[in-house]
Scaffold this active site. Structure first.
Site, PDB file in Angstrom:
ATOM      1  N   ARG A  71     -10.441  31.381   2.230  1.00 29.37           N
ATOM      2  CA  ARG A  71      -9.758  30.116   2.516  1.00 29.37           C
ATOM      3  C   ARG A  71     -10.020  29.681   3.947  1.00 29.37           C
ATOM      4  O   ARG A  71     -10.202  28.489   4.232  1.00 29.37           O
ATOM      5  CB  ARG A  71      -8.263  30.272   2.239  1.00 29.37           C
ATOM      6  CG  ARG A  71      -7.512  28.967   2.225  1.00 29.37           C
ATOM      7  CD  ARG A  71      -6.109  29.138   1.677  1.00 29.37           C
ATOM      8  NE  ARG A  71      -5.293  29.983   2.531  1.00 29.37           N
ATOM      9  CZ  ARG A  71      -4.055  30.397   2.215  1.00 29.37           C
ATOM     10  NH1 ARG A  71      -3.515  30.052   1.054  1.00 29.37           N
ATOM     11  NH2 ARG A  71      -3.368  31.157   3.036  1.00 29.37           N
ATOM     12  N   LYS A  74      -6.087  24.945   5.728  1.00 28.87           N
ATOM     13  CA  LYS A  74      -4.972  25.380   6.577  1.00 28.87           C
ATOM     14  C   LYS A  74      -5.283  24.987   8.015  1.00 28.87           C
ATOM     15  O   LYS A  74      -5.650  25.818   8.852  1.00 28.87           O
ATOM     16  CB  LYS A  74      -4.767  26.889   6.419  1.00 28.87           C
ATOM     17  CG  LYS A  74      -3.310  27.260   6.289  1.00 28.87           C
ATOM     18  CD  LYS A  74      -3.115  28.685   5.823  1.00 28.87           C
ATOM     19  CE  LYS A  74      -1.714  29.146   6.051  1.00 28.87           C
ATOM     20  NZ  LYS A  74      -0.701  28.529   5.165  1.00 28.87           N
ATOM     21  N   GLU A 107       3.492  19.264  -2.538  1.00 27.76           N
ATOM     22  CA  GLU A 107       4.077  20.542  -2.106  1.00 27.76           C
ATOM     23  C   GLU A 107       5.077  20.275  -0.993  1.00 27.76           C
ATOM     24  O   GLU A 107       5.451  19.135  -0.741  1.00 27.76           O
ATOM     25  CB  GLU A 107       2.984  21.526  -1.704  1.00 27.76           C
ATOM     26  CG  GLU A 107       2.084  21.050  -0.581  1.00 27.76           C
ATOM     27  CD  GLU A 107       1.149  22.155  -0.066  1.00 27.76           C
ATOM     28  OE1 GLU A 107       1.567  23.331  -0.001  1.00 27.76           O
ATOM     29  OE2 GLU A 107       0.003  21.831   0.285  1.00 27.76           O
TER      30      GLU A 107
HETATM   31  C1  LIG Z   1      -0.011  28.636   3.969  1.00 29.06           C
HETATM   32  C2  LIG Z   1       0.499  27.534   3.125  1.00 29.06           C
HETATM   33  C3  LIG Z   1       1.035  27.746   1.836  1.00 29.06           C
HETATM   34  C4  LIG Z   1       1.265  29.105   1.267  1.00 29.06           C
HETATM   35  O1  LIG Z   1       0.081  29.824   1.045  1.00 29.06           O
HETATM   36  P1  LIG Z   1       0.116  31.402   0.849  1.00 29.06           P
HETATM   37  O2  LIG Z   1      -1.326  31.770   0.794  1.00 29.06           O
HETATM   38  O3  LIG Z   1       0.807  31.675  -0.439  1.00 29.06           O
HETATM   39  O4  LIG Z   1       0.842  31.973   2.008  1.00 29.06           O
HETATM   40  C5  LIG Z   1       1.411  26.623   1.095  1.00 29.06           C
HETATM   41  N1  LIG Z   1       1.300  25.383   1.592  1.00 29.06           N
HETATM   42  C6  LIG Z   1       0.801  25.145   2.817  1.00 29.06           C
HETATM   43  C7  LIG Z   1       0.705  23.745   3.296  1.00 29.06           C
HETATM   44  C8  LIG Z   1       0.389  26.206   3.619  1.00 29.06           C
HETATM   45  O5  LIG Z   1      -0.098  25.958   4.843  1.00 29.06           O
END
Ligand SMILES: *Cc1c(COP(=O)(O)O)cnc(C)c1O
Length: 346
Positions: A82, A184, A220
């Site tokens: 990722r 991210k 989300e």
């Molecule tokens: C990091 C993150 C998540 C959660 O991802 P995980 O890999 O399960 O920790 C969900 N939404 C956003 C916007 C994120 O930055």
């Protein structure tokens, strides 16, 4: 190895400096070997790319002690992949994925004294990140980058049980269609800060973001994906190009199907159907799953039948199965658990 004298049960989610961190530098088109350092400080030129145009991305995962005393982390290869995706989208050089995992292992080993003992609920949060480090004033990608990993001990996410939270439908948008919602990037968080402070001021725990183009579909929250349980026991989770692909959510989808025999639907979810679901939760590394009891849409309340006292029964089963796999009570799918120190011997 002597554990640090930390009151593990009382730790919150805040930064506590540990001894060692990993640093690698990208210069003249190549990454150096990288090394552990005790220097927690970064000195950069005032014009560094990260300060001017926010060229930075990050990851988050946890190391913890299993029932058998091993120090492990959960699916770090997916964090590596990722982060590579994030880097490509931000015109940053990819830190090689195998090296990413090696660096995570090396950093955790060097800080093993900060990994909480089994049963304390505390974990070692691992934060890999990268940023443009050389001066950039015309708008373009930096030429030099730094990749770092620090760790910090964090407490149990839910002290005294997971209480369902109340969220609101946000009037702010998180991620544009065809934008950067699926990576991210720090910039996604910068623009969510006002929305979350405002939500807290209004008495809500989190924001539910809808798709900015039509405001009809669930995306989300600022830092966690949604899962829903239908009245007939299916797992439904929203699909969109602007949702960050949560590793927790992807793991829960697999567990629902292969461990619990549930039907799983990964598809667009209309906000209009949310009122018909039986249970709702937010998933991410930090909490695994936070149950949602209530969603407020401009004064109109959606109250899930699971109520405001406890996690719903199906979400509880998902939560127990995933945490059971992580802690070593339940056999993990091949490759999910990366052992860092066998029986705590690093
Ligand atoms: C990091 C993150 C998540 C959660 O991802 P995980 O890999 O399960 O920790 C969900 N939404 C956003 C916007 C994120 O930055």
């Amino acid at each position: 190895m002597e554990k640090k004298d930390i009151n593990w049960g009382e730790l919150g989610f805040s930064y506590q400096q540990t001894e060692k961190r990993f640093v690698a530098n990208f210069k003249d088109g190549a990454w150096d070997e990288g090394a552990l350092t005790e220097d927690a400080t970064i000195t950069l030129n005032e014009c560094a790319g990260v300060f001017q145009y926010a060229q930075t991305c990050f990851e988050g995962l946890k190391a913890y002690t299993t029932e058998s005393g091993d120090i492990v982390c959960f699916r770090p290869d997916l964090n590596a992949a990722r982060m590579a995706d994030s880097c490509r989208r931000l015109e940053m050089p990819v830190f090689p994925e195998e090296k990413f995992v090696e660096a995570v292992v090396e950093t955790v080993k060097a800080n093993a004294a900060y990994v909480a003992p089994y049963g304390s609920g505390a974990t070692l949060y691992i934060r890999p990140y990268m940023f443009g480090s050389n001066p950039v004033i015309g708008v373009k990608p930096a030429d030099e980058y730094q990749f770092r990993i620090f760790v910090t001990p964090v407490g149990p996410y839910f002290k005294g049980g997971a209480k369902p939270i109340t969220i609101r439908v946000s009037d702010f948008d998180r991620a544009a269609p065809h934008g950067t919602g699926h990576i991210k990037a720090g910039l996604n968080y910068a623009m969510s800060l006002h929305a979350i402070v405002d939500a807290h001021n209004q008495g809500y725990d989190e924001n539910m973001y809808l798709d900015p183009a039509t405001r009809t579909k669930v995306e989300e929250t600022g830092g966690a994906n949604f899962i829903f349980i239908t009245k007939d026991g299916k797992l439904v989770t929203p699909k969109s190009d602007s949702i960050l692909p949560s590793i927790t959510r992807r793991s829960l989808m697999y567990i629902a199907e292969h461990y619990l025999g549930m039907e799983v639907e990964h598809r667009e979810v209309l906000f209009d159907e949310v009122k018909d679901f039986a249970e709702c939760g937010l998933c991410g590394t930090a909490a695994v799953i936070s149950p949602v009891g209530k969603i407020v849409d401009h004064g109109k309340e959606i109250c899930f039948p699971s109520g405001m006292d406890d996690m719903g029964p199906v979400i509880k089963k998902l939560y127990d199965t995933l945490t059971g796999i992580q802690m070593g009570h339940i056999e993990a799918p091949e490759g999910w658990i990366q052992t860092i120190c066998k029986h705590g011997e690093c």
